[in-house]
Every structure is written in structure tokens, then in C-alpha cells.
Design an enzyme around this catalytic site. Structure first.
Site, PDB file in Angstrom:
ATOM      1  N   GLN A 117     -65.487-120.339 -76.541  1.00  0.00           N
ATOM      2  CA  GLN A 117     -65.677-119.131 -75.740  1.00  0.00           C
ATOM      3  C   GLN A 117     -65.131-117.917 -76.490  1.00  0.00           C
ATOM      4  O   GLN A 117     -63.985-117.907 -76.926  1.00  0.00           O
ATOM      5  CB  GLN A 117     -64.951-119.300 -74.383  1.00  0.00           C
ATOM      6  CG  GLN A 117     -65.161-118.143 -73.419  1.00  0.00           C
ATOM      7  CD  GLN A 117     -66.624-118.002 -72.986  1.00  0.00           C
ATOM      8  OE1 GLN A 117     -67.282-118.984 -72.660  1.00  0.00           O
ATOM      9  NE2 GLN A 117     -67.132-116.782 -73.011  1.00  0.00           N
ATOM     10  N   LYS A 159     -70.088-122.385 -66.597  1.00  0.00           N
ATOM     11  CA  LYS A 159     -70.759-123.355 -67.479  1.00  0.00           C
ATOM     12  C   LYS A 159     -70.441-124.774 -67.027  1.00  0.00           C
ATOM     13  O   LYS A 159     -71.317-125.638 -66.994  1.00  0.00           O
ATOM     14  CB  LYS A 159     -70.319-123.134 -68.938  1.00  0.00           C
ATOM     15  CG  LYS A 159     -70.971-121.908 -69.568  1.00  0.00           C
ATOM     16  CD  LYS A 159     -70.354-121.535 -70.911  1.00  0.00           C
ATOM     17  CE  LYS A 159     -70.904-120.187 -71.382  1.00  0.00           C
ATOM     18  NZ  LYS A 159     -70.178-119.631 -72.539  1.00  0.00           N
ATOM     19  N   ASP A 183     -75.031-123.136 -79.280  1.00  0.00           N
ATOM     20  CA  ASP A 183     -75.278-121.693 -79.192  1.00  0.00           C
ATOM     21  C   ASP A 183     -76.344-121.262 -80.203  1.00  0.00           C
ATOM     22  O   ASP A 183     -77.011-120.248 -79.995  1.00  0.00           O
ATOM     23  CB  ASP A 183     -73.974-120.926 -79.475  1.00  0.00           C
ATOM     24  CG  ASP A 183     -73.292-120.469 -78.192  1.00  0.00           C
ATOM     25  OD1 ASP A 183     -73.972-120.391 -77.150  1.00  0.00           O
ATOM     26  OD2 ASP A 183     -72.087-120.176 -78.240  1.00  0.00           O
TER      27      ASP A 183
END
Lengths: 362, 362
Positions: free
Chosen positions: B166, B122, B189
């Protein structure tokens, strides 16, 4: 589980609810679709009376046959009565043991007659089960700020467990702003996006299930209709009925298809379903040929259609052509007397749940 | 719109991505289902090489036929590259005109190797498009309070437009508490219930569309696949892929059925779909016989299966038996090189959107 009415009782119920004759017997020429005239679904009778609720676009059969329904009638009126009695008993115990009762506040803005009737009915229903109701009636030209102040006061009042803002609001108000102001713990309608998100998510629980779709599922439960693993079609995808109904069916492990205005061949798709929930607002749109033999049909539509035989000049019919579908389905809700009475019962149920949560009585 | 690869290019792509041979040509006895051996879907070739990715449970045909795919390959790798270039160009302009760039913060707790790899990827992807990345790496035994403090600091930092925690978190932490702490405007997200609720509701807009389902729909758009009025089946109903994918397809006026572990006869239901999205994590579960000829297949599954020909001893396959489905479908995503690369591109896209909203650059 509430007991099912016979088909005779069904017609009786309907007649009692809307004040019009609902006895649907057929004169010549009679409108019967070929698919409905299958001997498996027909019984004959010598009673030949005026047709009141025939569905249009049927092929015509020259016979004075009278077809009678085979489907079990899912009696929402009786079921809602049972639920209200259960709620009343629970509130009575709550009052005895803790000295508290649930409270529901309703905010009504303006002078719409239909809104006033809904609010009066909610108030009456609250009283009948022991829920204390609070009402604020504001003038049509009041400011959004005034409405927000009342919501804020109810949000802060521990005696108020549920808050309803009667819709529609006057056009000068921002409906979303106002609805968003209701504290999530008191949003007994269950329409807030946060609540809908929780309903959609597998490991989350909504605080409240929206009343009408909750009423549909409650009817399926109380009539012992299995949902898990069944094919379900929801016709309509509104935020207040179709969409949450589809999420609820999926939570119960049905395989759900949502049919809507852009769906090609909705008839064929609906015919695959073991459970059909309709919420489109189109009188008699769903014909007998849309229904899989033995399916269970929950009709949320309440549509007025002209009927000069009724004193008020109209009567109420569902989204489903009842006369046709009741010969194919294994169980069906009538309109009126089906889902309608369940909605208010579920509002009472949500208000009771809110109170139990608030007083830690769960 | 990204151009489609040829089937030869597809196999080349796969080989490049996972380092194993993916040329799927068939020796004797060859596994071909009767339904797949229809002349309409077959071409023959003299190349007879080892079968690596055959799907099990097929009927056996004694022939050294080589079948080649007819389906257009939906090249996620190339599409994601195009999108990253578009994002980079937009960020470059943003920097020039306003002096700001988007910022993405990632919080990593513990020492899981896979999590560390994801975070590194990422970070690299952010750098490649000009997004400033912020990273906090906490010890496995840190307290929930520490994580919450870092989230709170990122919530307050105007240079941070998106925050990712995460997963999975160590077992002593409450995942929901931690995820709920991320400010809704920075939840790139898109998994918060409030956001999912807005996604489900017709008149609301989500702040962020979850990355993987957004990637699926983006592939359909960029390959010109019509969605409106089409039958779509989503296999799997997870909160992060299946459920939001079904809501997205419905927002685009598809008629959507969600197939899941309790669905009876998923094969027949899937075969009705013009668009199939699979997200179940079962290697090769969806066979060629599940696919309607001409359907478009988006395979979200990334499943490791044993393969001694690969240096690491396994290779990645999708939920769909590619060899079979690519002969029936009109277009299909490979695994790897399909949806996978799109997820991270959509994360960059969501971070850019958050920055544009934050800086009023929309």
C-alpha cells in the site's frame, strides 16, 4: 548543431549515397498535385529532365514547370559523421585517462548476405571511433544452445559493453529466448521489455534508447526543432521504431498521436502535426497533402523501388513522397542520407554509454 | 454485458454512493454555455432545484431551464458487482475442482487513515469473492529491510498469488526498491517496468494489466463501445492510469492521442475523439465544449470539492463537468459510481488470473 545542407547539396548527397541520379526535375506531362501547385510553394526553373522519383496518383499538369524544394534538408549523413567524431574524441580521452575502450560484440548466425553486410558495417563503424568489436559467426544449423552459450560468455566478459544478435535468426531458434538472454546492461539495441517499460514511465530512465528512434530525436535536437508542446504524429507502431519514437516524443512533452494501419483518415490527422515521423515501409505513402505547411518530417522508411537507371535496377525511397513533402515542410530528412546513417551512430553512442556506466566514468 | 442505467437511475446511484444530493437542476441565474443550449441536446423540465455541481466559467443564461442528460450512464458500480459475481463463481468452481483458492497479500506500513481504509476495502472485497487475504501491518518507523523480508516471504509462499504494497510508504523508504522486490508473477498492480514494457510491445503480453486502466477498457467492452479504428484521447499521462490506458487503447487498434499539461489547445484535440478517458485530478476540467457529440466519456478523476450540503462538507466530482458532458456524449461514467468500483474488481480479476497461472488452471 550540424549545419543544414542546401537543397542542391541534398540532391548531391542522395546521388552520392545510392549511386542513382536523384535530380527530380519534371518533363511533360508532369505530375503535380493541385495542392502542390500553390504559388507559395513553387519556384520555376528551365531545367527539364527525366522524372525519376515521381509519386503516383497525382493529378497531371501540362507544364514543363520545375518545382524546387523549400524545406531545409535534415542531413543525417553529415550529422552522423559529426556524432561519430564526438564519440571518437570521447573514446580517445577515455583510453588516455583510464586505459579502457568500449567493446561491442556481434553474433551472426547463418549466411544471409544482407546480415553479413550489416555486421561488417557495424564492425567498420566501431573501428572508426575506437570501439573494440568482437564477432562470433555461427553456422546456420547451429543449436540455440550454442548461441546462448556465446551470449552468456559475452555477458560475463567485462571488456564487452554491448551485445548485438543480428536478426533474423534461423527459423529453428526462439528469437525471444535468445534476445532475453542478453544482460540488460549490455542490451545496446534497447529492445528488451524492461527497457521499453522504463522508456514509457515518467519517473524512470531507460538504460538504452533504441537506436533508430533515438536517431530521429537526435536529428530534431541538432537541427533545433522545438518538441515541447508541439503536435507530433508517428506513422507506424512497430516495437523497434514507431512505438519507442512515440514514447520519446511524449517524454519531451510533445502531444503525440500514433497513426497506424487501422487509422481512419490518416491524412487529416497527419496534417495537424508540427512533427511527423514515418516508419511504415510503404514507398511514398505520405503525400504532400498530408503535411501541414511548415512541419518537420523525419522519414525512417528505406524502401527499394524499381529504377532501371540505377546499375542495381532499384533505388531507395522513403515512406514520404519527398518531392511533394519537401515543398510543404519546413525541414525534411532525405532517403537515403537521413535517418539511416543515424541508427549506427546511435548504436556507437549506446555502446559508449554502456562502457561509461560499466567503468563508472559518467 | 451489464445493462445501462437510465439518467434517473444515475442520479439515484450518485446520491446513494456519496451521501449528498446530486440532482443537478438549475435555478436562476443558470450557468449554461451557448454550445450546450443547442436545442438538439436540451429538454426542459419544471423542476428548479439548487445547483450543486455547476461547472464554473460558463456564460450565464437567464432562464430556469432544467437540462437533462441524454448520455447513457456507464454504471461502474453495477458492472463491478457483475464482475465480482463472475469472479466469485469461478473461484467457487476452482475450489471445488482443485481445492485451492487465490491468495492476496497486502503490506501496510504506518498509520495513515486513508491507507488503512483502502486496505480494509480490499480485504473485504477479497472475502466477498472467496480470495484469501493476508495482511501485514508494520509500524511507521520499521526498516526498509523489514518490508523487504515480508515481501520475500510472500514471494516464496505458494498460497499467495498477488502482493500489494500500500502506497505511499514512509519517506525513509525507497519506494522503487520495495516495489521492485515484488516477484513479477505476483505483481497484481501491474506497475513494474517489465510489465509496462510488455504492454507497450505488439507481440508481447503483459502478465497483469494495471487495474484502473483495465477497468476503463472493461467498461467500454461491457457497454459494447467499439474501439478499433476509433479516435481516442487520453487526458493525463500518469504511470498508473493515463499512460497504460493509452497503450491499452492502442493495443485495441484505436488511434490514440495523449493530452497532457503541455498540450496546446486540449479542448480542440479532445473534441476530435470518439472515446475520451480523463485521469488528471482536476475537478470539472473537461467541459461540455470539449466533447464531440456522441463520444463516450470515461472519467477516472475522483476529486473532492467543498459542499456544505454534505454531512462531511465535501462531495466527489470527476475531471469532467458531468452536467455539461452528459448532454453531449452518448455514454459517460458518473463520479462516484463509474471507474472507481471497477479498480478493485480488476484487482480481484488480476489475483484470480495469477492463481490460475500458478496452478496451471488456464
Amino acid at each position: 548543431m550540424a549545419s543544414a545542407s542546401s537543397s542542391a547539396a541534398m540532391f548531391g548527397t542522395a546521388a552520392a549515397s545510392d549511386g542513382c541520379s536523384r535530380r527530380v526535375f519534371i518533363t511533360t506531362p508532369v505530375q503535380v498535385r493541385a495542392s502542390r501547385s500553390s504559388p507559395a510553394f513553387l519556384r520555376t526553373s528551365s531545367r527539364a529532365i527525366k522524372t525519376y522519383a515521381s509519386c503516383s496518383n497525382s493529378s497531371v499538369v501540362n507544364a514543363a514547370l520545375v518545382t524546387e524544394a523549400f524545406a531545409k534538408v535534415i542531413d543525417g549523413k553529415a550529422t552522423a559523421k559529426t556524432i561519430r567524431e564526438e564519440i571518437a574524441a570521447e573514446i580517445s580521452k577515455m583510453k588516455e585517462s583510464s586505459g579502457v575502450v568500449p567493446g561491442l560484440a556481434v553474433i551472426l548466425v547463418g549466411e544471409r548476405k544482407d546480415s553479413a553486410t550489416y555486421v561488417r558495417n557495424k564492425k567498420k563503424a566501431c573501428e572508426s571511433v575506437g570501439i573494440k568489436s568482437y564477432e562470433v559467426h555461427l553456422a546456420e544449423d547451429c543449436s540455440e544452445q550454442e548461441v546462448l552459450q556465446h551470449i552468456s560468455a559475452f555477458n560475463d566478459d567485462p571488456a564487452v559493453n554491448g551485445i548485438l544478435v543480428q536478426l533474423p535468426l534461423p527459423s529453428h531458434m526462439n528469437e525471444q529466448n535468445i534476445l532475453n538472454a542478453v544482460c540488460i546492461d549490455k542490451d545496446v539495441d534497447g529492445f528488451s521489455p524492461l527497457n521499453i517499460g522504463r522508456l514509457a514511465m515518467r519517473d524512470r530512465e531507460p538504460l538504452f534508447v533504441p537506436c533508430t528512434p533515438k536517431g530521429c530525436i537526435e536529428l530534431l535536437h541538432r537541427y533545433g526543432v522545438p518538441i515541447k508542446g508541439k503536435r507530433a504524429v508517428v506513422i507506424g507502431r512497430s516495437n523497434i521504431v514507431g512505438m519507442p519514437a512515440s514514447l520519446l516524443l511524449q517524454r519531451e512533452d510533445a502531444t503525440v498521436t500514433v497513426v497506424h494501419s487501422r487509422t481512419k483518415n490518416p491524412e487529416a490527422i497527419t496534417r495537424e502535426a508540427d512533427i511527423v515521423i514515418t516508419a511504415v515501409g510503404q514507398p511514398n505513402m505520405v503525400r504532400g497533402s498530408w503535411i501541414k505547411p511548415g512541419a518537420v518530417v523525419i522519414d525512417v522508411g528505406i524502401n527499394p523501388v524499381e529504377d532501371t537507371s540505377c546499375s542495381r535496377g532499384y533505388r531507395l525511397v522513403g515512406d514520404v513522397c519527398y518531392e511533394e513533402a519537401s515543398k510543404i515542410a519546413s525541414a525534411i530528412t532525405p532517403v537515403p542520407g537521413g535517418v539511416g546513417p543515424m541508427t549506427i551512430a546511435m548504436l556507437l553512442s549506446n555502446t559508449l554509454s554502456a562502457a561509461k556506466r560499466s567503468y563508472n566514468l559518467e
